[in-house]
Design an enzyme around this catalytic site. Structure first.
Site, PDB file in Angstrom:
ATOM      1  N   GLY A  70     -29.670  -3.368  -5.691  1.00  0.00           N
ATOM      2  CA  GLY A  70     -30.578  -4.376  -6.633  1.00  0.00           C
ATOM      3  C   GLY A  70     -29.977  -5.675  -6.749  1.00  0.00           C
ATOM      4  O   GLY A  70     -30.571  -6.518  -6.651  1.00  0.00           O
ATOM      5  N   ASN A 149     -32.701  -2.441 -19.139  1.00  0.00           N
ATOM      6  CA  ASN A 149     -31.716  -1.329 -18.864  1.00  0.00           C
ATOM      7  C   ASN A 149     -31.113  -0.966 -20.044  1.00  0.00           C
ATOM      8  O   ASN A 149     -30.647   0.107 -20.007  1.00  0.00           O
ATOM      9  CB  ASN A 149     -30.741  -1.855 -17.603  1.00  0.00           C
ATOM     10  CG  ASN A 149     -30.328  -3.094 -17.931  1.00  0.00           C
ATOM     11  OD1 ASN A 149     -30.970  -4.271 -17.877  1.00  0.00           O
ATOM     12  ND2 ASN A 149     -28.841  -3.292 -18.100  1.00  0.00           N
ATOM     13  N   GLN A 179     -35.271  -0.850 -13.281  1.00  0.00           N
ATOM     14  CA  GLN A 179     -35.382   0.203 -14.298  1.00  0.00           C
ATOM     15  C   GLN A 179     -36.846   0.673 -14.136  1.00  0.00           C
ATOM     16  O   GLN A 179     -37.099   1.809 -14.566  1.00  0.00           O
ATOM     17  CB  GLN A 179     -34.968  -0.215 -15.631  1.00  0.00           C
ATOM     18  CG  GLN A 179     -33.424  -0.346 -15.412  1.00  0.00           C
ATOM     19  CD  GLN A 179     -32.700   0.905 -15.600  1.00  0.00           C
ATOM     20  OE1 GLN A 179     -33.110   1.971 -15.733  1.00  0.00           O
ATOM     21  NE2 GLN A 179     -31.396   0.787 -15.301  1.00  0.00           N
ATOM     22  N   SER A 199     -33.955  -0.475  -6.619  1.00  0.00           N
ATOM     23  CA  SER A 199     -32.631   0.182  -6.280  1.00  0.00           C
ATOM     24  C   SER A 199     -32.770   1.584  -6.079  1.00  0.00           C
ATOM     25  O   SER A 199     -33.336   1.972  -6.957  1.00  0.00           O
ATOM     26  CB  SER A 199     -31.900  -0.218  -7.233  1.00  0.00           C
ATOM     27  OG  SER A 199     -30.593   0.360  -6.945  1.00  0.00           O
ATOM     28  N   CYS A 320     -23.319  -1.302 -16.031  1.00  0.00           N
ATOM     29  CA  CYS A 320     -23.048  -2.435 -15.336  1.00  0.00           C
ATOM     30  C   CYS A 320     -22.406  -3.624 -16.093  1.00  0.00           C
ATOM     31  O   CYS A 320     -21.485  -4.255 -15.623  1.00  0.00           O
ATOM     32  CB  CYS A 320     -24.297  -3.015 -14.640  1.00  0.00           C
ATOM     33  SG  CYS A 320     -25.248  -2.251 -13.877  1.00  0.00           S
TER      34      CYS A 320
HETATM   35  N1  PLP Z   1     -31.234  -4.769 -12.706  1.00  0.00           N
HETATM   36  C1  PLP Z   1     -31.203  -3.855 -13.477  1.00  0.00           C
HETATM   37  C2  PLP Z   1     -32.363  -3.820 -14.420  1.00  0.00           C
HETATM   38  C3  PLP Z   1     -30.538  -2.651 -13.365  1.00  0.00           C
HETATM   39  O1  PLP Z   1     -30.340  -1.782 -14.452  1.00  0.00           O
HETATM   40  C4  PLP Z   1     -29.459  -2.620 -12.348  1.00  0.00           C
HETATM   41  C5  PLP Z   1     -28.397  -1.659 -12.478  1.00  0.00           C
HETATM   42  O2  PLP Z   1     -28.050  -1.158 -13.649  1.00  0.00           O
HETATM   43  C6  PLP Z   1     -29.383  -3.654 -11.493  1.00  0.00           C
HETATM   44  C7  PLP Z   1     -30.162  -4.741 -11.441  1.00  0.00           C
HETATM   45  C8  PLP Z   1     -28.416  -3.656 -10.133  1.00  0.00           C
HETATM   46  O3  PLP Z   1     -28.774  -2.737  -9.541  1.00  0.00           O
HETATM   47  P1  PLP Z   1     -27.653  -2.082  -8.415  1.00  0.00           P
HETATM   48  O4  PLP Z   1     -26.821  -1.110  -9.071  1.00  0.00           O
HETATM   49  O5  PLP Z   1     -28.312  -1.566  -7.058  1.00  0.00           O
HETATM   50  O6  PLP Z   1     -26.856  -3.231  -7.860  1.00  0.00           O
END
Ligand code: PLP
Length: 374
Positions: A70, A149, A179, A199, A320
Site C-alpha cells: 500500500g 486505520n 483499511q 494492500s 505502522c
Molecule cells: N494506508 C493505511 C490506511 C494503512 O493502514 C496502511 C498500513 O497499515 C498502509 C497505507 C500501508 O500499507 P502497507 O503496509 O501495505 O504498506
C-alpha cells in the site's frame, strides 16, 4: 503460541485460500515475462489475480497495477499526480489524519512548493464544508483515505465526488483504501475515485503485495520504478507471483464472506463493557471491525503489557506509526481527543476468526486493565 488476536487492522491472518493459491504459485515457478510454457503458466496466475482484485474493486482488470505494498501504491499515486498535474495547479487537498505513506509524500511536495490543505476530520467526519470553500480555486489533486486505520472512521468519498462535480473541478481524486477495502458494505469506490490504493495483508493476503487502480481518465501517470517494463510499464520488477496469487484469492474470498460476524463481535464487546468506565470513540460512520477506546488513568503501554501477558494482541494506535509515537499522535489529535485519552488509548480490531468466547476473555481482561488506574 496461540494468541487471542485482535489486531487485524495491523495485519490480518492469511486466509487458507490465499495460502493455497500461493502454494500453487510456488510450483509454477516461471517468470511471467518468459514466453515459454512455464512463464505463460505464471502469467496466467497473475492475470487471474488481476481479474479477482478488479472484481472486488468493481473495475476493469487492465486498470490494476500490482506493486509491493500500500505504501508503494500511495507514493506512486501522489508523486505521479504531482508530476502530471503540477503545471496546472499547485494546490493539493488531503486530510489531517492520513497514514504516513500519504502524509509524508505530501509533506515532501509541500517543501517543493505545493500548497497543501488538510481537511479537518474532527470527531471522525470529513469536513465537506471546508472542502467546498477550497474548491473555489484550481486544485491539482486530492488524496483522501476511505477509512482511518486508528479510529475506523469512514470518510465520505462519494460526498467528495459530488462536490467535485458540483464545482466542475477537474482535480484528480486518489483514495488510500487500504483499511476500507472489502470492509464497507456496498462500497463501489471504483465508480467514485480516479486512483485507489489497496494492500493484500489487510484482507487475508500476504505482506509485501499491494495494488494501485488507475482509471482510464489518467493516461500518463509516471511509473515509480522503471526497468523491464512489467505491469504494462507501470511497475518494473519481476512480479511477486505467489503474493499476487494470494492477493487475488483473498480478495475473492473476502468479497463473499460478509461483515456481520465482525460487527456482531464489536457490538458484543461494547455491550460487555457498558458499565466499565472505559471511553469509546465511535465515529459517526465507522468500519464494522474496529473499536477505539481509552482506559482512563491507564497508559496504553500498561494495558498492552497486561493484555500481552495473557496472549491478547491489540494495538495502541496503528502498528505502522508505533515508532513515531514519541512525536505525539496526529491522527487522534485531529479526531479531537485530549492528551489524557490519547495516551490511554487502544485499538481493537476483529476478524472472521475471532469468536464470542475470545471476545468475552478480552472483555474480562479490559476490565482488569481498568483497575490499573493511577
Ligand atoms: N494506508 C493505511 C490506511 C494503512 O493502514 C496502511 C498500513 O497499515 C498502509 C497505507 C500501508 O500499507 P502497507 O503496509 O501495505 O504498506
Amino acid at each position: 503460541m496461540a494468541y487471542l488476536y485482535f489486531d487485524s487492522a495491523a495485519t490480518a491472518r492469511p486466509l487458507p485460500e490465499a495460502i493455497d493459491a500461493a502454494g500453487r504459485a510456488y510450483t509454477e515457478y516461471g517468470n511471467p515475462s518468459s514466453l515459454h510454457s512455464a512463464g505463460l503458466a505464471a502469467k496466467r496466475l497473475v492475470d487471474t489475480a488481476r481479474t479477482q482484485v478488479a472484481a472486488a474493486l468493481h473495475c476493469k482488470p487492465e486498470r490494476i497495477v500490482f506493486v509491493s505494498s500500500g505504501t508503494e501504491a500511495n507514493n506512486q499515486a501522489i508523486f505521479g499526480l504531482a508530476k502530471i498535474r503540477g503545471k496546472r495547479a499547485k494546490k493539493i487537498i488531503t486530510t489531517d489524519s492520513e497514514h504516513p505513506s500519504v502524509a509524508e509524500p505530501i509533506k515532501a511536495l509541500e517543501k517543493e512548493g505545493f500548497t497543501v490543505v488538510r481537511l479537518s476530520t474532527k470527531g471522525g467526519a470529513l469536513d465537506l464544508a471546508q472542502l467546498e470553500q477550497e474548491l473555489q480555486e484550481p486544485v491539482a489533486f486530492l488524496s483522501i483515505m476511505r477509512a482511518n486505520n486508528e479510529t475506523g472512521a469512514v470518510y465520505d468519498l462519494p460526498g467528495v465526488r459530488k462536490l467535485l462535480t458540483k464545482y466542475g473541478s477537474d482535480a484528480i481524486l486518489h483514495c488510500d483504501n487500504v483499511q476500507g477495502f472489502l470492509k464497507i458494505p456496498g462500497d463501489r469506490l471504483g465508480t467514485v475515485c480516479d486512483l485507489i490504493t489497496v494492500s493484500a495483508h489487510k484482507i487475508g493476503g500476504f505482506k509485501g503485495t499491494g495494488a494501485l487502480y488507475i482509471s482510464e481518465k489518467i493516461r500518463n501517470l509516471p511509473a515509480h520504478l522503471s526497468g523491464g517494463g512489467q505491469e504494462n510499464g507501470m511497475r518494473s520488477g519481476t512480479e511477486n507471483v505467489p503474493g499476487i496469487a494470494a492477493f487475488g484469492a483473498a480478495a475473492e474470498k473476502t468479497a463473499s464472506t460478509g461483515l456481520s460476524h465482525t460487527e456482531l463481535l464489536r457490538e458484543k464487546l461494547l455491550a460487555g463493557l457498558e458499565d466499565s468506565g472505559l471511553i469509546f470513540h465511535i465515529p459517526p460512520v465507522h468500519l464494522p471491525g474496529i473499536l477505539h477506546i481509552s482506559i482512563p488513568g491507564v497508559l496504553s503501554s500498561w494495558a498492552l503489557n497486561l493484555l500481552s501477558a495473557k496472549g491478547i494482541c491489540v494495538s495502541a494506535g496503528s502498528a505502522c506509526s508505533a515508532k513515531e509515537k514519541k512525536k505525539g499522535n496526529p491522527v487522534l489529535s485531529a479526531y479531537g481527543l485530549p492528551a489524557s485519552e490519547i495516551e490511554t488509548s487502544l485499538r481493537i480490531s476483529f476478524d472472521i476468526w475471532n469468536t464470542e468466547e475470545e471476545c468475552a476473555q478480552l472483555c474480562e481482561a479490559l476490565r482488569e486493565c481498568a483497575k490499573l488506574k493511577r
